[in-house]
Design a protein around this motif. Structure first.
Motif, PDB file in Angstrom:
ATOM      1  N   LYS A 194       6.235   0.022 -10.956  1.00  0.00           N
ATOM      2  CA  LYS A 194       5.666   0.902 -10.625  1.00  0.00           C
ATOM      3  C   LYS A 194       6.430   2.172 -10.970  1.00  0.00           C
ATOM      4  O   LYS A 194       5.809   3.041 -11.120  1.00  0.00           O
ATOM      5  N   SER A 196      -0.031   3.159  -8.604  1.00  0.00           N
ATOM      6  CA  SER A 196       1.101   3.559  -8.646  1.00  0.00           C
ATOM      7  C   SER A 196       1.756   4.493  -7.740  1.00  0.00           C
ATOM      8  O   SER A 196       2.950   4.765  -7.493  1.00  0.00           O
ATOM      9  N   ARG A 229       4.407  -0.035  -2.257  1.00  0.00           N
ATOM     10  CA  ARG A 229       4.395  -1.214  -2.904  1.00  0.00           C
ATOM     11  C   ARG A 229       4.615  -2.504  -1.934  1.00  0.00           C
ATOM     12  O   ARG A 229       5.722  -2.113  -1.147  1.00  0.00           O
TER      13      ARG A 229
END
Length: 381
Positions: free
Chosen positions: A66, A185, A189
Motif C-alpha cells: 500500500k 492505494s 486496507r
C-alpha cells in the motif's frame, strides 16, 4: 484484462526463477549444515528461522504494498533474498545462518504476497482460478527444476551460491518491463486478523495450517532423513524432485475433482492419502510410489483449502484473506520443522512420518465432523 496479460506473464516468469532458487536452497541448506556436523535440532531451527521470516514478511506485506506499490515491493523483496543468500558464504556459524535464513524468509514471503495479490487484482471472478492454477503450477515447476539442479550440478556451497544469487537478481528484470497498478492505494486496507474469525472459512484456514506443517516438515527435514539413509546429495535431489513432481501432476485432476464433487470430499481423500503415505514410509514399502502419493496429496492440499476459504469473502477482501491463508500456512511451516526436528533428535528419524500422520489425522477428524459441502469457489485449486 485477459487472464494471461503481459504483466501476469512477466510476474510468473520472475516467480519461476525465484522458485528455482528457493527450492535449491531449501534442499541444500539442511545438507550443508549436516555436513558440518550440526545436530538435528540446530538444523531444524535454521529451517524454522526461514519460516519465521515468512511469518513476519506476510504480516508487513500488505502495508508495504500500500505504501510503495507492487513493483517497488517486489524489487525490495528480491534484494533482501539475494543479500541474505549471498551472506551464507560469509560464515558457517549457527547464529549467522539463522539470521540469514530469517531475512531470506522475510523476502520470500513478500515476493509471494506481491505476486499472489497482483494476480488476484489482475483477475476477475471468472478467470481468477486460472491465474492461481498457473501460479501453483509455475511454482511447482520451479521447485522441480531446483531439485533436479541439485542432482546435476556441484553442490558445494561456494559452487551453488553464485548461480542461485544470480537467478534472484535476474528475476527482478521482468518487472522492469511493466508496471502493476496499485488500484486501491487510496482505499482503506482490509485487516488480516478479522479473516481468522470467519467461522465459515475456518476449515480452510485450518487446512492451510496443516498443509504448512506437512510440507514444512517434508521440505525442511526430508533431505536430512534421506541423507541419514546413506544417500548422496544428487540422489536426495532426485527423490525431492519426484515428491514435488507428484504435486504438479496432481494439481489439475484434484482441482477438477474438487469442482465436481465438492471441497470437503476431496480434502478428506487428500488427508487420508497423506496418512497412508506416512504409514507406508514407516513400514518401509517401495519409496517411489509412496513419495508420489505423499506429493500428490500433500502438495495439492493448500490450494484446495485456500479455495474453501476464498469463496467465503467478497472480492475486495481477497488480498486480506490471501495474507491470512499464507500466514496460516507459514505458522504451520514454522511449527512443523521445529517440533519434528526435536522429536527426530530425541528418538528417531522415523518420527518425521509419525508427526505428519498424527497432525493429518487431527485434521481428518475435523473434516469428518463437517457435514456441508461448498461449491462454486472464487478461486479454484
Amino acid at each position: 484484462m485477459s487472464a494471461y496479460s503481459r504483466p501476469v506473464a512477466l510476474l510468473l516468469s520472475g516467480l519461476l526463477l525465484l522458485t528455482i532458487s528457493i527450492a535449491a536452497l531449501n534442499t541444500l541448506v539442511p545438507l550443508w549444515l549436516s555436513h558440518e556436523q550440526l545436530p538435528t535440532w540446530q538444523v531444524g531451527l535454521v529451517s524454522s528461522s526461514y519460516f519465521t521470516g515468512n511469518l513476519l514478511g506476510t504480516l508487513i506485506a500488505g502495508s508495504l504494498i500500500k505504501r510503495i506499490g507492487f513493483n517497488r515491493s517486489y524489487y525490495l523483496s528480491c534484494i533482501m533474498f539475494a543479500v541474505a543468500t549471498a551472506g551464507l558464504a560469509l560464515s558457517m556459524d549457527f547464529w549467522s545462518w539463522i539470521t540469514a535464513r530469517f531475512v531470506a524468509g522475510v523476502g520470500c514471503a513478500l515476493i509471494w504476497v506481491v505476486v499472489e495479490s497482483a494476480l488476484l487484482r489482475s483477475g476477475t471472478v471468472k478467470n481468477r482460478g486460472q491465474l492461481l492454477a498457473a501460479y501453483m503450477i509455475m511454482y511447482y515447476i520451479g521447485t522441480v527444476v531446483g531439485q533436479l539442479l541439485v542432482g546435476t550440478v556441484p553442490t558445494a556451497i561456494f559452487s551453488v551460491l553464485p548461480w542461485v544469487t544470480a537467478l534472484i537478481v535476474i528475476a527482478m528484470l521482468p518487472l522492469l518491463l511493466t508496471h502493476i497498478e496499485n488500484q486501491d492505494s487510496e482505499q482503506p486496507r482490509h485487516a488480516v486478523l478479522p479473516m481468522f474469525r470467519r467461522r465459515n472459512a475456518r476449515l480452510g484456514i485450518n487446512g492451510c495450517i496443516i498443509s504448512g506443517i506437512v510440507l514444512g516438515s517434508l521440505y525442511g527435514l526430508m533431505p536430512l532423513f534421506l541423507t541419514h539413509q546413506g544417500m548422496s546429495d544428487a540422489n536426495v535431489g532426485y527423490w525431492m524432485a519426484l515428491l514435488v513432481s507428484a504435486g504438479i501432476i496432481g494439481q489439475w485432476p484434484v482441482g477438477r475433482l474438487a469442482d465436481r464433487y465438492g471441497r470437503l470430499m476431496v480434502l478428506r481423500i487428500q488427508i487420508f492419502a497423506v496418512i497412508l503415505g506416512s504409514i507406508a514410509m514407516l513400514s518401509g514399502y517401495a519409496m517411489a510410489p509412496t513419495l508420489f502419493i505423499l506429493g500428490c496429496a500433500g502438495f495439492t492440499l493448500y490450494p484446495v483449502a485456500m479455495s474453501w476459504a476464498c469463496e467465503k469473502v467478497n472480492s475486495e477482501e481477497l488480498v486480506a484473506m490471501n495474507q491470512a491463508l499464507l500466514m496460516s500456512y507459514t505458522i504451520g511451516s514454522l511449527a512443523g520443522p521445529t517440533m519434528t526436528a526435536i522429536l527426530m533428535q530425541s528418538y528417531s528419524d522415523r518420527l518425521l512420518f509419525v508427526m505428519i500422520a498424527v497432525v493429518s489425522l487431527v485434521y481428518l477428524v475435523m473434516l469428518m465432523r463437517k457435514a456441508d459441502h461448498h461449491h462454486n469457489p472464487v478461486a479454484t485449486a
